[in-house]
Scaffold this motif. Structure first.
Motif, PDB file in Angstrom:
ATOM      1  N   VAL A  84      74.902  10.507 -32.086  1.00 43.16           N
ATOM      2  CA  VAL A  84      73.525  10.301 -32.531  1.00 43.16           C
ATOM      3  C   VAL A  84      73.496   9.112 -33.665  1.00 43.16           C
ATOM      4  O   VAL A  84      72.510   8.944 -34.244  1.00 43.16           O
ATOM      5  N   GLY A  85      74.577   8.354 -33.746  1.00 46.09           N
ATOM      6  CA  GLY A  85      74.846   7.299 -34.702  1.00 46.09           C
ATOM      7  C   GLY A  85      73.669   6.334 -34.826  1.00 46.09           C
ATOM      8  O   GLY A  85      72.757   6.384 -33.645  1.00 46.09           O
ATOM      9  N   PRO A  86      73.670   5.764 -35.697  1.00 47.98           N
ATOM     10  CA  PRO A  86      74.453   5.251 -36.778  1.00 47.98           C
ATOM     11  C   PRO A  86      74.442   6.611 -37.751  1.00 47.98           C
ATOM     12  O   PRO A  86      73.370   7.127 -37.907  1.00 47.98           O
ATOM     13  N   TYR A  87      75.643   6.761 -38.248  1.00 49.28           N
ATOM     14  CA  TYR A  87      75.935   8.185 -39.346  1.00 49.28           C
ATOM     15  C   TYR A  87      75.740   7.531 -40.763  1.00 49.28           C
ATOM     16  O   TYR A  87      75.847   6.331 -40.939  1.00 49.28           O
ATOM     17  N   GLY A  88      75.183   8.410 -41.579  1.00 46.22           N
ATOM     18  CA  GLY A  88      74.964   7.940 -43.074  1.00 46.22           C
ATOM     19  C   GLY A  88      73.453   8.084 -43.159  1.00 46.22           C
ATOM     20  O   GLY A  88      72.678   7.440 -42.345  1.00 46.22           O
ATOM     21  N   LEU A  89      73.101   8.429 -44.428  1.00 48.98           N
ATOM     22  CA  LEU A  89      71.606   8.513 -44.712  1.00 48.98           C
ATOM     23  C   LEU A  89      71.113   7.209 -44.887  1.00 48.98           C
ATOM     24  O   LEU A  89      69.785   7.236 -44.474  1.00 48.98           O
ATOM     25  N   SER A  90      71.647   6.146 -44.992  1.00 46.82           N
ATOM     26  CA  SER A  90      71.130   4.876 -45.222  1.00 46.82           C
ATOM     27  C   SER A  90      71.181   4.061 -43.759  1.00 46.82           C
ATOM     28  O   SER A  90      70.498   2.778 -43.820  1.00 46.82           O
ATOM     29  N   GLN A  91      71.797   4.629 -42.854  1.00 51.66           N
ATOM     30  CA  GLN A  91      71.932   4.017 -41.522  1.00 51.66           C
ATOM     31  C   GLN A  91      71.006   4.477 -40.735  1.00 51.66           C
ATOM     32  O   GLN A  91      71.026   5.853 -40.469  1.00 51.66           O
ATOM     33  N   TYR A  92      69.978   3.757 -40.106  1.00 56.97           N
ATOM     34  CA  TYR A  92      68.961   4.075 -39.230  1.00 56.97           C
ATOM     35  C   TYR A  92      68.989   3.560 -37.982  1.00 56.97           C
ATOM     36  O   TYR A  92      69.467   2.671 -37.687  1.00 56.97           O
ATOM     37  N   LYS A  93      68.421   4.582 -36.715  1.00 59.32           N
ATOM     38  CA  LYS A  93      68.359   4.007 -35.826  1.00 59.32           C
ATOM     39  C   LYS A  93      67.200   2.927 -35.739  1.00 59.32           C
ATOM     40  O   LYS A  93      66.146   3.164 -36.335  1.00 59.32           O
ATOM     41  N   GLY A  94      67.371   2.084 -34.472  1.00 58.18           N
ATOM     42  CA  GLY A  94      66.261   1.194 -34.447  1.00 58.18           C
ATOM     43  C   GLY A  94      65.097   1.833 -33.321  1.00 58.18           C
ATOM     44  O   GLY A  94      64.230   0.967 -33.344  1.00 58.18           O
ATOM     45  N   ARG A  95      65.465   2.831 -32.563  1.00 61.93           N
ATOM     46  CA  ARG A  95      64.614   3.367 -31.658  1.00 61.93           C
ATOM     47  C   ARG A  95      64.707   4.984 -32.054  1.00 61.93           C
ATOM     48  O   ARG A  95      65.773   5.424 -31.892  1.00 61.93           O
ATOM     49  N   LEU A  96      63.594   5.502 -32.144  1.00 66.05           N
ATOM     50  CA  LEU A  96      63.379   6.965 -32.267  1.00 66.05           C
ATOM     51  C   LEU A  96      62.895   7.487 -30.820  1.00 66.05           C
ATOM     52  O   LEU A  96      63.514   8.754 -30.399  1.00 66.05           O
ATOM     53  N   GLY A  97      61.837   7.032 -30.287  1.00 64.84           N
ATOM     54  CA  GLY A  97      61.036   7.785 -29.331  1.00 64.84           C
ATOM     55  C   GLY A  97      61.390   6.974 -27.863  1.00 64.84           C
ATOM     56  O   GLY A  97      61.953   5.781 -28.005  1.00 64.84           O
ATOM     57  N   PRO A  98      60.731   7.515 -26.862  1.00 59.21           N
ATOM     58  CA  PRO A  98      60.907   7.076 -25.710  1.00 59.21           C
ATOM     59  C   PRO A  98      60.134   5.358 -25.642  1.00 59.21           C
ATOM     60  O   PRO A  98      60.441   4.679 -24.918  1.00 59.21           O
ATOM     61  N   SER A  99      59.186   5.322 -26.697  1.00 59.29           N
ATOM     62  CA  SER A  99      58.406   4.120 -26.531  1.00 59.29           C
ATOM     63  C   SER A  99      58.067   3.827 -28.047  1.00 59.29           C
ATOM     64  O   SER A  99      57.993   4.768 -28.644  1.00 59.29           O
ATOM     65  N   PRO A 100      57.630   2.773 -28.519  1.00 58.19           N
ATOM     66  CA  PRO A 100      57.150   2.575 -29.797  1.00 58.19           C
ATOM     67  C   PRO A 100      55.988   3.257 -30.251  1.00 58.19           C
ATOM     68  O   PRO A 100      55.851   3.571 -31.279  1.00 58.19           O
ATOM     69  N   GLU A 101      55.192   3.764 -29.103  1.00 59.40           N
ATOM     70  CA  GLU A 101      54.103   4.351 -29.495  1.00 59.40           C
ATOM     71  C   GLU A 101      54.152   5.875 -30.146  1.00 59.40           C
ATOM     72  O   GLU A 101      53.511   6.213 -31.078  1.00 59.40           O
ATOM     73  N   PHE A 102      55.534   6.472 -29.708  1.00 55.45           N
ATOM     74  CA  PHE A 102      55.806   7.835 -30.082  1.00 55.45           C
ATOM     75  C   PHE A 102      56.004   7.652 -31.684  1.00 55.45           C
ATOM     76  O   PHE A 102      55.774   8.698 -32.470  1.00 55.45           O
ATOM     77  N   GLU A 103      56.668   6.574 -32.086  1.00 54.76           N
ATOM     78  CA  GLU A 103      56.888   6.307 -33.470  1.00 54.76           C
ATOM     79  C   GLU A 103      55.724   6.185 -34.540  1.00 54.76           C
ATOM     80  O   GLU A 103      55.437   6.729 -35.405  1.00 54.76           O
ATOM     81  N   LYS A 104      54.729   5.467 -33.862  1.00 60.68           N
ATOM     82  CA  LYS A 104      53.602   5.242 -34.281  1.00 60.68           C
ATOM     83  C   LYS A 104      52.485   6.504 -34.371  1.00 60.68           C
ATOM     84  O   LYS A 104      51.859   6.579 -35.131  1.00 60.68           O
ATOM     85  N   ASN A 105      52.829   7.232 -33.516  1.00 60.51           N
ATOM     86  CA  ASN A 105      51.770   8.630 -33.365  1.00 60.51           C
ATOM     87  C   ASN A 105      52.537   9.429 -34.241  1.00 60.51           C
ATOM     88  O   ASN A 105      52.033  10.592 -34.564  1.00 60.51           O
ATOM     89  N   ARG A 106      53.619   9.284 -34.782  1.00 60.81           N
ATOM     90  CA  ARG A 106      54.350  10.333 -35.763  1.00 60.81           C
ATOM     91  C   ARG A 106      54.829  11.522 -35.369  1.00 60.81           C
ATOM     92  O   ARG A 106      54.103  12.711 -34.866  1.00 60.81           O
TER      93      ARG A 106
END
Length: 646
Positions: A84-106
């Motif tokens: 599930v990396g990157p690990y650490g609270l300050s390290q974020y994934k660059g992608r969360l959903g199957p497509s960018p719209e998922f992230e924008k839809n919250r």
């Protein structure tokens, strides 16, 4: 060199360096807008979620960081063995959903290291067998771990709306399928994408034949033990050159893998060696019979050109359909390689051009509406488009290759197809008429030291684009039998599984049989000067485009559990079901069939001398063999196509 030449040389060098540095600086300056949006709009937390047996699974949670205390969001869960990396609270994934719209839809995005992988506790088991009837809290599987995870999330994650979706591609697709079994009441939507269903037919085997580069590359890294939680993965194998064909040929028998490279350190490779047949070890890892009591809506996604998991999505959809009569069960099959729908626009694959962004269409019209409609309590909530609360996709949304269009069906395969047999005849012909001769056959010499390559690509990986590759390199081989129809006058659409019924013999005890379905394009006239220049894109030049291919290890022709040698030189029926297709052969094209006995190194070499376990075969067991295919009245070899009326 004169001073003037020196000046110009330095000027040229300086100009080149300037442009290179400028281009590099510009590339570095280009922001990743999707990653920046995530950093600005989501807050990350890391937790360890307890399972019913006390084991804790490491979980990363990304929640929308708006300040409205009344806004709630659905949870979108992905469980993975790949970190599930990157690990650490300050390290974020660059992608969360199957497509960018998922992230924008919250959504509340949740990623979990499965049991025994990376930072999670417990012991990892490949394709962990499902426990159908659990009698105590110590009897766990991926279904129970998913249930416990969802139960914790809906009780402990602030501002969730009580609805959970799950998705994943490949191995995470398997975890999505498993999570749907005995669904948690909050699990409303699941999308297994390219899911593994049964490793004797997915990924590392094709009807008992071993997929060599995939198994070797994957388990060299993935198969190493992880005694303690870690954030680090294992290194990949360092090949001495890019020529995988030569490397695996020089490797020799499969027994050399351990002796030369794995050193008995890869537990699952040892399992592969110990279980060459479809015994209880593999049967326990077949998830399909357990896909029951599914209450969530399911959208299974696959790619027609997936070299890894084509069996999985088709069989997963079919099993859910058969075992859950009231389930909302849907299928999408697009013109994609493994996971391509989540990585690029899906316009092209290798030598195939589909004419438009097929991945974008699928995301906008199927995947996003599927999750939005199933996971939002109120269609007026953030990110939900008007009317999506009542959205239901067609039962099957399937891309028709050859015609390059999406089709929609109320079932898959379509019920209105009609079976049509094409018989293999003399002079390399295909005909709809059964042969009338009493004694006719074709033969070839199969040499395990010169196996037929499956691709012209020079790679140590498993090639992803061979599935659309021009097959003329194989058509020209003397150890490949080629059969062609007359030029088609009308379009012919094939929809569903293809069955090859071959009458064959060998003068040894074993043989692999590979059948390829090929669309032979017509040759178009071109000016003489252009004809002299070869190009990678051979469209319009009589290209032999691969449409579907599969293999069966001949010893498994009657049973995958109980292998049986061939009686030398005795005609024997070998029946092989190729995976489904939806493809239209256009007027002016020909249907072409290849029959061969090696497909290297995608499929490991069959020694051809029968040995009980090919993983134990020695160099002396690899022998030349004469294989014969019969095409007469008594033994009529044929290809059965499901034809969809125009």
């Amino acid at each position: 060199m004169t001073s003037q030449r020196v000046f110009f040389a330095f000027a040229l060098l300086a100009t080149t360096l300037f442009h290179c540095c400028t281009a590099q600086a510009q590339a570095q300056a280009v922001p990743d807008e999707r990653a920046e949006f995530i950093r600005a709009n989501y807050r990350k937390s890391e937790v360890k979620i307890p399972m019913r047996d006390g084991v804790e699974l490491f979980t990363s949670i990304y929640e929308p960081n708006d300040i409205d205390p009344n806004q709630t969001y659905p949870i979108l869960l992905s469980r993975t063995p790949y970190s599930v990396g990157p690990y650490g609270l300050s390290q974020y994934k660059g992608r969360l959903g199957p497509s960018p719209e998922f992230e924008k839809n919250r959504y509340i995005f949740v990623f979990q290291d499965v049991r025994g992988r990376y930072m999670s506790g417990g012991h990892f088991v490949n394709m962990r067998p499902h426990v159908a009837s659990k009698k105590n809290n110590e009897q766990i599987d991926e279904s129970s771990d998913t249930y416990d995870t969802i139960d914790w999330l809906v009780k402990n994650t602030k501002r969730n709306n009580g609805r959970v979706g799950q998705w994943g591609i490949s191995y995470p697709g398997f975890y999505s399928s498993a999570g749907a079994i005995d669904s948690h009441p909050a699990l409303a939507a699941v999308s297994p994408q390219a899911p593994i269903a049964d490793w004797f037919f997915d990924d590392f085997h094709r009807n008992g034949a071993f997929v060599l580069p995939m198994g070797f590359n994957f388990f060299y890294s993935f198969g190493r033990s992880r005694p303690d939680p870690t954030t680090e993965g294992n290194p990949s194998f360092a090949f001495p050159s890019k020529d995988g064909y030569q490397f695996f040929l020089d490797l020799g028998p499969l027994r050399n893998v351990d002796e030369k490279y794995f050193k008995e350190e890869i537990a699952f490779w040892n399992d592969l060696e110990a279980h060459p047949n479809y015994d209880s070890f593999w049967q326990e890892r077949n998830l399909l019979p357990h896909l029951k009591n599914i209450n969530a809506a399911v959208l299974t996604v696959g790619g027609w050109y997936d070299t890894e998991d084509l069996y999985g999505p088709l069989k997963t959809y079919a099993a859910i359909e058969a075992q859950n009569p009231n389930a909302n069960n849907y299928l999408v099959m697009g013109p994609w390689s493994h996971g391509q729908w989540a990585s690029d626009e899906g316009r092209k694959l290798g030598q195939a051009d589909f004419g438009f962004a097929t991945s974008n269409w699928y995301n906008q019209n199927i995947l996003i509406p599927f999750f939005e409609s199933k996971l939002r309590n109120d269609p007026s909530q953030t990110g939900t488009k008007k009317g999506l609360s009542n959205f239901s996709p067609p039962e099957a949304t399937v891309f028709e290759t050859g015609a390059n269009r999406w089709r929609q069906f109320d079932e898959w395969p379509p019920a209105r197809t009609k079976k049509q047999s094409w018989f293999l005849e003399d002079a390399g012909r295909l005909s709809n008429k059964k042969p009338l001769t009493d004694d006719a056959s074709d033969s070839f010499l199969s040499d395990p030291n010169k196996p037929v390559p499956y691709t012209t690509e020079i790679t140590t990986n498993w090639a992803k684009e061979y599935v659309t590759e021009d097959q003329r390199f194989a058509s020209w081989r003397p150890d490949v039998l080629v059969y062609r129809s007359e030029v088609l006058r009308e379009p012919m659409t094939v929809a569903g599984p293809i069955v090859a019924k071959l009458w064959v013999s060998t003068d040894q005890g074993d043989a692999d049989w590979i059948v390829k379905i090929i669309d032979e394009e017509p040759v178009q006239a071109a000016d003489a000067s252009r004809n002299r220049t070869a190009t990678k894109d051979s469209r319009g030049n009589g290209r032999h485009e691969l449409v579907r291919a599969s293999v069966i290890r001949g010893r498994f022709r009657e049973s995958f559990s109980t292998p049986k040698p061939f009686d030398p030189n005795v005609p024997t029926m070998v029946e092989l079901e190729l995976s489904d297709i939806l493809h239209t052969f256009q007027p002016g094209h020909r249907l072409m069939i290849h029959v061969q006995s090696s497909w290297f190194p995608f499929i490991d070499r069959n020694p051809q001398k029968y040995v009980p376990n090919i993983f134990d075969a020695e160099e002396k067991d690899f022998v030349r063999a004469t294989h014969r295919l019969f095409r007469n009245r008594q033994h009529a070899s044929s290809i059965e196509l499901p034809i969809l009326p125009q």
